[in-house]
Design a protein around this motif. Structure first.
Motif, PDB file in Angstrom:
ATOM      1  N   TYR A  34       0.839  -1.200   0.000  1.00 43.01           N
ATOM      2  CA  TYR A  34       0.000   0.000   0.000  1.00 43.01           C
ATOM      3  C   TYR A  34       0.877   1.255   0.000  1.00 43.01           C
ATOM      4  N   ALA A  35       1.840   1.292   0.914  1.00 39.80           N
ATOM      5  CA  ALA A  35       2.727   2.460   1.005  1.00 39.80           C
ATOM      6  C   ALA A  35       3.540   2.634  -0.277  1.00 39.80           C
ATOM      7  N   ALA A  36       3.999   1.532  -0.856  1.00 36.40           N
ATOM      8  CA  ALA A  36       4.785   1.609  -2.092  1.00 36.40           C
ATOM      9  C   ALA A  36       3.935   2.142  -3.250  1.00 36.40           C
ATOM     10  N   CYS A  37       2.674   1.727  -3.314  1.00 38.37           N
ATOM     11  CA  CYS A  37       1.790   2.214  -4.380  1.00 38.37           C
ATOM     12  C   CYS A  37       1.467   3.693  -4.184  1.00 38.37           C
ATOM     13  N   LEU A  45       5.459   9.860   0.950  1.00 34.69           N
ATOM     14  CA  LEU A  45       6.092   8.797   1.709  1.00 34.69           C
ATOM     15  C   LEU A  45       5.221   8.370   2.880  1.00 34.69           C
ATOM     16  N   GLN A  46       5.348   7.115   3.282  1.00 33.38           N
ATOM     17  CA  GLN A  46       4.573   6.587   4.401  1.00 33.38           C
ATOM     18  C   GLN A  46       4.809   7.408   5.664  1.00 33.38           C
ATOM     19  N   GLU A  47       6.040   7.829   5.879  1.00 36.19           N
ATOM     20  CA  GLU A  47       6.359   8.617   7.065  1.00 36.19           C
ATOM     21  C   GLU A  47       5.552   9.917   7.097  1.00 36.19           C
ATOM     22  N   ASN A  48       5.375  10.534   5.923  1.00 35.08           N
ATOM     23  CA  ASN A  48       4.586  11.764   5.845  1.00 35.08           C
ATOM     24  C   ASN A  48       3.119  11.504   6.180  1.00 35.08           C
ATOM     25  N   LEU A  49       2.598  10.380   5.730  1.00 32.06           N
ATOM     26  CA  LEU A  49       1.218  10.029   6.050  1.00 32.06           C
ATOM     27  C   LEU A  49       1.064   9.778   7.546  1.00 32.06           C
ATOM     28  N   GLU A  50       2.012   9.055   8.127  1.00 33.89           N
ATOM     29  CA  GLU A  50       1.951   8.765   9.559  1.00 33.89           C
ATOM     30  C   GLU A  50       2.044  10.052  10.376  1.00 33.89           C
ATOM     31  N   ASP A  51       2.919  10.961   9.956  1.00 34.35           N
ATOM     32  CA  ASP A  51       3.043  12.245  10.657  1.00 34.35           C
ATOM     33  C   ASP A  51       1.740  13.035  10.577  1.00 34.35           C
ATOM     34  N   ALA A  52       1.119  13.046   9.407  1.00 33.41           N
ATOM     35  CA  ALA A  52      -0.134  13.784   9.237  1.00 33.41           C
ATOM     36  C   ALA A  52      -1.234  13.197  10.114  1.00 33.41           C
ATOM     37  N   SER A  70      -4.924   2.320  16.030  1.00 35.11           N
ATOM     38  CA  SER A  70      -5.458   1.569  14.903  1.00 35.11           C
ATOM     39  C   SER A  70      -5.068   2.177  13.561  1.00 35.11           C
ATOM     40  N   LEU A  71      -4.641   3.419  13.565  1.00 43.48           N
ATOM     41  CA  LEU A  71      -4.263   4.070  12.316  1.00 43.48           C
ATOM     42  C   LEU A  71      -2.772   3.936  12.000  1.00 43.48           C
ATOM     43  N   ASN A  72      -1.992   3.385  12.883  1.00 46.50           N
ATOM     44  CA  ASN A  72      -0.571   3.200  12.616  1.00 46.50           C
ATOM     45  C   ASN A  72      -0.366   2.049  11.661  1.00 46.50           C
ATOM     46  N   CYS A  73       0.474   2.261  10.647  1.00 47.78           N
ATOM     47  CA  CYS A  73       0.771   1.233   9.659  1.00 47.78           C
ATOM     48  C   CYS A  73       2.156   0.672   9.939  1.00 47.78           C
ATOM     49  N   PRO A  74       2.273  -0.649  10.066  1.00 48.12           N
ATOM     50  CA  PRO A  74       3.609  -1.218  10.245  1.00 48.12           C
ATOM     51  C   PRO A  74       4.385  -1.131   8.936  1.00 48.12           C
ATOM     52  N   SER A  75       5.670  -0.934   9.022  1.00 48.24           N
ATOM     53  CA  SER A  75       6.489  -0.899   7.808  1.00 48.24           C
ATOM     54  C   SER A  75       7.062  -2.272   7.574  1.00 48.24           C
ATOM     55  N   ALA A  76       7.398  -2.578   6.325  1.00 48.48           N
ATOM     56  CA  ALA A  76       7.930  -3.887   5.976  1.00 48.48           C
ATOM     57  C   ALA A  76       9.446  -3.891   5.948  1.00 48.48           C
ATOM     58  N   ASP A  77      10.062  -2.887   6.496  1.00 52.94           N
ATOM     59  CA  ASP A  77      11.520  -2.822   6.472  1.00 52.94           C
ATOM     60  C   ASP A  77      12.143  -3.837   7.375  1.00 52.94           C
TER      61      ASP A  77
END
Length: 77
Positions: A34-37, A45-52, A70-77
């Protein structure tokens, strides 16, 4: 779509995935894709979405901490 077509389409975006990941996706993998798309299509970037999301929740009047987690997305790193 055929799994090979999906794998090749993501490879065109320099995103490497396997057929195993497609047939048995984990929550982390789904979040990663999802984040890559989003990054590929919008440049966000995913980080920008999480910050917002974090900033919005911090400013909201909703005192429910469950909603924030519930809105936090885990990263696949």
């Amino acid at each position: 779509m055929d799994p090979i077509d999906i794998i090749e389409s993501f490879a065109d975006w320099n995103i490497s995935i396997t057929q195993q990941q497609l047939t048995r996706p984990t929550p982390d993998f789904v979040s990663y894709i999802y984040a890559a798309c989003v990054r590929q299509v919008t440049g966000i970037l995913q980080e920008n979405l999480e910050d917002a999301v974090a900033n919005t929740l911090r400013e909201s009047d909703d005192p429910n901490p469950v909603r924030a987690s519930s809105l936090n997305c885990p990263s696949a790193d």
